[in-house]
Design a protein around this motif. Sequence first.
Motif, PDB file in Angstrom:
ATOM      1  N   GLU A  37      12.551 -19.793 -14.104  1.00 35.21           N
ATOM      2  CA  GLU A  37      13.274 -18.604 -14.589  1.00 35.21           C
ATOM      3  C   GLU A  37      12.618 -17.322 -14.083  1.00 35.21           C
ATOM      4  O   GLU A  37      13.301 -16.344 -13.793  1.00 35.21           O
ATOM      5  CB  GLU A  37      13.306 -18.553 -16.126  1.00 35.21           C
ATOM      6  N   VAL A  38      11.293 -17.338 -13.988  1.00 34.11           N
ATOM      7  CA  VAL A  38      10.566 -16.141 -13.535  1.00 34.11           C
ATOM      8  C   VAL A  38      10.819 -15.915 -12.047  1.00 34.11           C
ATOM      9  O   VAL A  38      11.137 -14.796 -11.633  1.00 34.11           O
ATOM     10  CB  VAL A  38       9.052 -16.268 -13.835  1.00 34.11           C
ATOM     11  N   THR A  39      10.683 -16.962 -11.230  1.00 37.97           N
ATOM     12  CA  THR A  39      10.927 -16.778  -9.798  1.00 37.97           C
ATOM     13  C   THR A  39      12.385 -16.398  -9.548  1.00 37.97           C
ATOM     14  O   THR A  39      12.671 -15.542  -8.716  1.00 37.97           O
ATOM     15  CB  THR A  39      10.561 -18.038  -8.983  1.00 37.97           C
ATOM     16  N   SER A  40      13.289 -16.984 -10.295  1.00 40.96           N
ATOM     17  CA  SER A  40      14.702 -16.639 -10.147  1.00 40.96           C
ATOM     18  C   SER A  40      14.937 -15.171 -10.496  1.00 40.96           C
ATOM     19  O   SER A  40      15.677 -14.468  -9.808  1.00 40.96           O
ATOM     20  CB  SER A  40      15.552 -17.546 -11.027  1.00 40.96           C
ATOM     21  N   ARG A  41      14.307 -14.709 -11.546  1.00 43.04           N
ATOM     22  CA  ARG A  41      14.447 -13.295 -11.953  1.00 43.04           C
ATOM     23  C   ARG A  41      13.884 -12.368 -10.881  1.00 43.04           C
ATOM     24  O   ARG A  41      14.493 -11.345 -10.555  1.00 43.04           O
ATOM     25  CB  ARG A  41      13.726 -13.075 -13.291  1.00 43.04           C
ATOM     26  N   ILE A  42      12.738 -12.727 -10.318  1.00 40.85           N
ATOM     27  CA  ILE A  42      12.137 -11.913  -9.253  1.00 40.85           C
ATOM     28  C   ILE A  42      13.078 -11.859  -8.054  1.00 40.85           C
ATOM     29  O   ILE A  42      13.370 -10.787  -7.527  1.00 40.85           O
ATOM     30  CB  ILE A  42      10.754 -12.471  -8.845  1.00 40.85           C
ATOM     31  N   PHE A  43      13.575 -13.020  -7.632  1.00 39.78           N
ATOM     32  CA  PHE A  43      14.484 -13.061  -6.487  1.00 39.78           C
ATOM     33  C   PHE A  43      15.782 -12.303  -6.765  1.00 39.78           C
ATOM     34  O   PHE A  43      16.367 -11.723  -5.860  1.00 39.78           O
ATOM     35  CB  PHE A  43      14.798 -14.506  -6.094  1.00 39.78           C
ATOM     36  N   GLN A  49      18.976  -8.328   2.404  1.00 40.64           N
ATOM     37  CA  GLN A  49      18.023  -8.436   3.512  1.00 40.64           C
ATOM     38  C   GLN A  49      16.677  -8.973   3.019  1.00 40.64           C
ATOM     39  O   GLN A  49      16.095  -9.860   3.637  1.00 40.64           O
ATOM     40  CB  GLN A  49      17.845  -7.072   4.174  1.00 40.64           C
ATOM     41  N   SER A  50      16.199  -8.485   1.893  1.00 41.74           N
ATOM     42  CA  SER A  50      14.921  -8.948   1.344  1.00 41.74           C
ATOM     43  C   SER A  50      15.020 -10.394   0.882  1.00 41.74           C
ATOM     44  O   SER A  50      14.064 -11.165   1.026  1.00 41.74           O
ATOM     45  CB  SER A  50      14.491  -8.063   0.176  1.00 41.74           C
ATOM     46  N   LEU A  51      16.156 -10.764   0.339  1.00 43.55           N
ATOM     47  CA  LEU A  51      16.367 -12.144  -0.093  1.00 43.55           C
ATOM     48  C   LEU A  51      16.302 -13.092   1.106  1.00 43.55           C
ATOM     49  O   LEU A  51      15.660 -14.150   1.045  1.00 43.55           O
ATOM     50  CB  LEU A  51      17.723 -12.247  -0.786  1.00 43.55           C
ATOM     51  N   CYS A  52      16.923 -12.704   2.198  1.00 46.05           N
ATOM     52  CA  CYS A  52      16.880 -13.520   3.415  1.00 46.05           C
ATOM     53  C   CYS A  52      15.456 -13.608   3.963  1.00 46.05           C
ATOM     54  O   CYS A  52      15.020 -14.680   4.392  1.00 46.05           O
ATOM     55  CB  CYS A  52      17.819 -12.950   4.474  1.00 46.05           C
ATOM     56  N   ARG A  53      14.733 -12.506   3.935  1.00 47.68           N
ATOM     57  CA  ARG A  53      13.344 -12.524   4.406  1.00 47.68           C
ATOM     58  C   ARG A  53      12.480 -13.403   3.520  1.00 47.68           C
ATOM     59  O   ARG A  53      11.632 -14.145   4.006  1.00 47.68           O
ATOM     60  CB  ARG A  53      12.790 -11.112   4.457  1.00 47.68           C
ATOM     61  N   ALA A  54      12.677 -13.318   2.221  1.00 49.26           N
ATOM     62  CA  ALA A  54      11.891 -14.137   1.291  1.00 49.26           C
ATOM     63  C   ALA A  54      12.173 -15.619   1.529  1.00 49.26           C
ATOM     64  O   ALA A  54      11.263 -16.444   1.432  1.00 49.26           O
ATOM     65  CB  ALA A  54      12.211 -13.756  -0.154  1.00 49.26           C
ATOM     66  N   ASP A  64      14.646 -22.741  -3.029  1.00 51.90           N
ATOM     67  CA  ASP A  64      14.941 -22.045  -4.284  1.00 51.90           C
ATOM     68  C   ASP A  64      16.019 -20.984  -4.091  1.00 51.90           C
ATOM     69  O   ASP A  64      16.918 -20.838  -4.910  1.00 51.90           O
ATOM     70  CB  ASP A  64      13.685 -21.377  -4.850  1.00 51.90           C
ATOM     71  N   ILE A  65      15.927 -20.259  -3.006  1.00 50.43           N
ATOM     72  CA  ILE A  65      16.867 -19.158  -2.752  1.00 50.43           C
ATOM     73  C   ILE A  65      18.211 -19.700  -2.267  1.00 50.43           C
ATOM     74  O   ILE A  65      19.271 -19.298  -2.746  1.00 50.43           O
ATOM     75  CB  ILE A  65      16.267 -18.152  -1.746  1.00 50.43           C
ATOM     76  N   ARG A  66      18.178 -20.620  -1.326  1.00 51.43           N
ATOM     77  CA  ARG A  66      19.417 -21.139  -0.746  1.00 51.43           C
ATOM     78  C   ARG A  66      20.290 -21.842  -1.779  1.00 51.43           C
ATOM     79  O   ARG A  66      21.504 -21.706  -1.779  1.00 51.43           O
ATOM     80  CB  ARG A  66      19.108 -22.111   0.384  1.00 51.43           C
ATOM     81  N   LEU A  67      19.662 -22.581  -2.674  1.00 46.45           N
ATOM     82  CA  LEU A  67      20.430 -23.397  -3.617  1.00 46.45           C
ATOM     83  C   LEU A  67      20.775 -22.688  -4.924  1.00 46.45           C
ATOM     84  O   LEU A  67      21.461 -23.244  -5.764  1.00 46.45           O
ATOM     85  CB  LEU A  67      19.660 -24.690  -3.926  1.00 46.45           C
ATOM     86  N   ASN A  68      20.305 -21.456  -5.102  1.00 51.97           N
ATOM     87  CA  ASN A  68      20.541 -20.725  -6.338  1.00 51.97           C
ATOM     88  C   ASN A  68      21.749 -19.800  -6.170  1.00 51.97           C
ATOM     89  O   ASN A  68      21.630 -18.668  -5.715  1.00 51.97           O
ATOM     90  CB  ASN A  68      19.288 -19.930  -6.728  1.00 51.97           C
ATOM     91  N   ASP A  69      22.915 -20.289  -6.547  1.00 45.42           N
ATOM     92  CA  ASP A  69      24.156 -19.529  -6.382  1.00 45.42           C
ATOM     93  C   ASP A  69      24.155 -18.212  -7.149  1.00 45.42           C
ATOM     94  O   ASP A  69      24.793 -17.249  -6.741  1.00 45.42           O
ATOM     95  CB  ASP A  69      25.341 -20.386  -6.820  1.00 45.42           C
ATOM     96  N   SER A  70      23.437 -18.173  -8.269  1.00 47.19           N
ATOM     97  CA  SER A  70      23.431 -16.947  -9.073  1.00 47.19           C
ATOM     98  C   SER A  70      22.738 -15.790  -8.348  1.00 47.19           C
ATOM     99  O   SER A  70      22.967 -14.630  -8.682  1.00 47.19           O
ATOM    100  CB  SER A  70      22.761 -17.193 -10.426  1.00 47.19           C
ATOM    101  N   LEU A  71      21.926 -16.081  -7.341  1.00 49.83           N
ATOM    102  CA  LEU A  71      21.290 -15.014  -6.554  1.00 49.83           C
ATOM    103  C   LEU A  71      22.293 -14.367  -5.601  1.00 49.83           C
ATOM    104  O   LEU A  71      22.197 -13.187  -5.304  1.00 49.83           O
ATOM    105  CB  LEU A  71      20.111 -15.570  -5.737  1.00 49.83           C
ATOM    106  N   TRP A  72      23.231 -15.138  -5.123  1.00 46.38           N
ATOM    107  CA  TRP A  72      24.171 -14.663  -4.112  1.00 46.38           C
ATOM    108  C   TRP A  72      25.436 -14.045  -4.713  1.00 46.38           C
ATOM    109  O   TRP A  72      26.067 -13.197  -4.085  1.00 46.38           O
ATOM    110  CB  TRP A  72      24.545 -15.819  -3.183  1.00 46.38           C
ATOM    111  N   ARG A  98      26.653 -18.269  -1.611  1.00 49.62           N
ATOM    112  CA  ARG A  98      25.850 -17.980  -0.415  1.00 49.62           C
ATOM    113  C   ARG A  98      26.719 -18.099   0.834  1.00 49.62           C
ATOM    114  O   ARG A  98      26.684 -17.233   1.720  1.00 49.62           O
ATOM    115  CB  ARG A  98      24.667 -18.931  -0.324  1.00 49.62           C
ATOM    116  N   ASP A  99      27.502 -19.159   0.922  1.00 54.81           N
ATOM    117  CA  ASP A  99      28.374 -19.346   2.077  1.00 54.81           C
ATOM    118  C   ASP A  99      29.443 -18.261   2.149  1.00 54.81           C
ATOM    119  O   ASP A  99      29.790 -17.789   3.237  1.00 54.81           O
ATOM    120  CB  ASP A  99      29.030 -20.729   2.044  1.00 54.81           C
ATOM    121  N   ILE A 100      29.956 -17.866   1.003  1.00 55.97           N
ATOM    122  CA  ILE A 100      30.958 -16.780   0.974  1.00 55.97           C
ATOM    123  C   ILE A 100      30.341 -15.499   1.518  1.00 55.97           C
ATOM    124  O   ILE A 100      30.970 -14.785   2.306  1.00 55.97           O
ATOM    125  CB  ILE A 100      31.498 -16.571  -0.458  1.00 55.97           C
ATOM    126  N   LEU A 101      29.110 -15.220   1.109  1.00 54.30           N
ATOM    127  CA  LEU A 101      28.437 -14.021   1.607  1.00 54.30           C
ATOM    128  C   LEU A 101      28.235 -14.115   3.116  1.00 54.30           C
ATOM    129  O   LEU A 101      28.507 -13.153   3.845  1.00 54.30           O
ATOM    130  CB  LEU A 101      27.093 -13.832   0.902  1.00 54.30           C
TER     131      LEU A 101
END
Length: 163
Positions: A37-43, A49-54, A64-72, A98-101
Amino acid sequence: MQHNSERNNNSKVSDTELNPVDAEESQNNFFKRLPPEVTSRIFSLLDVQSLCRASMTCQSWNLDIRLNDSLWKPHCLALKAVCRKEIEDDLKSGYSWRDILLRNYQKSKVKLEWLSGRYSNICSPVDLPEKIMCPMDAETWGEILEAELKRCKNHKDTIASRV
């Protein structure tokens, strides 16, 4: 003299601090120990652009980033003002946020520039900046054409009212 040697012995740095590989491993372990939950909140606080770099930082962050739809999703919804129909169609087709984006990010930038009149004064295809163009469907070009025709009509009405 004995006092100096004691001080040097007391100020020794641990082997972990001197070895950058161990320090990096220690840092990675720190991030792995954070609750998801903490890493998800940070992301979630990052822009696209920062999300892609991370996501390029390490494999675990990438997953974590690719599979977390709530980030995208929030980034897609920001594009929805420009690409409403495209995003709705992609959602109906079952694409992830993510794919839609990925499918609509560049298109939204180009479409917004067309709709805002950025290319209204272009006289020939040679004048189009090729590097920013991207494939768009017939409906999107129809929206752009409607906006251009409306802009042209408003321009003619403005000129007629001055005469």
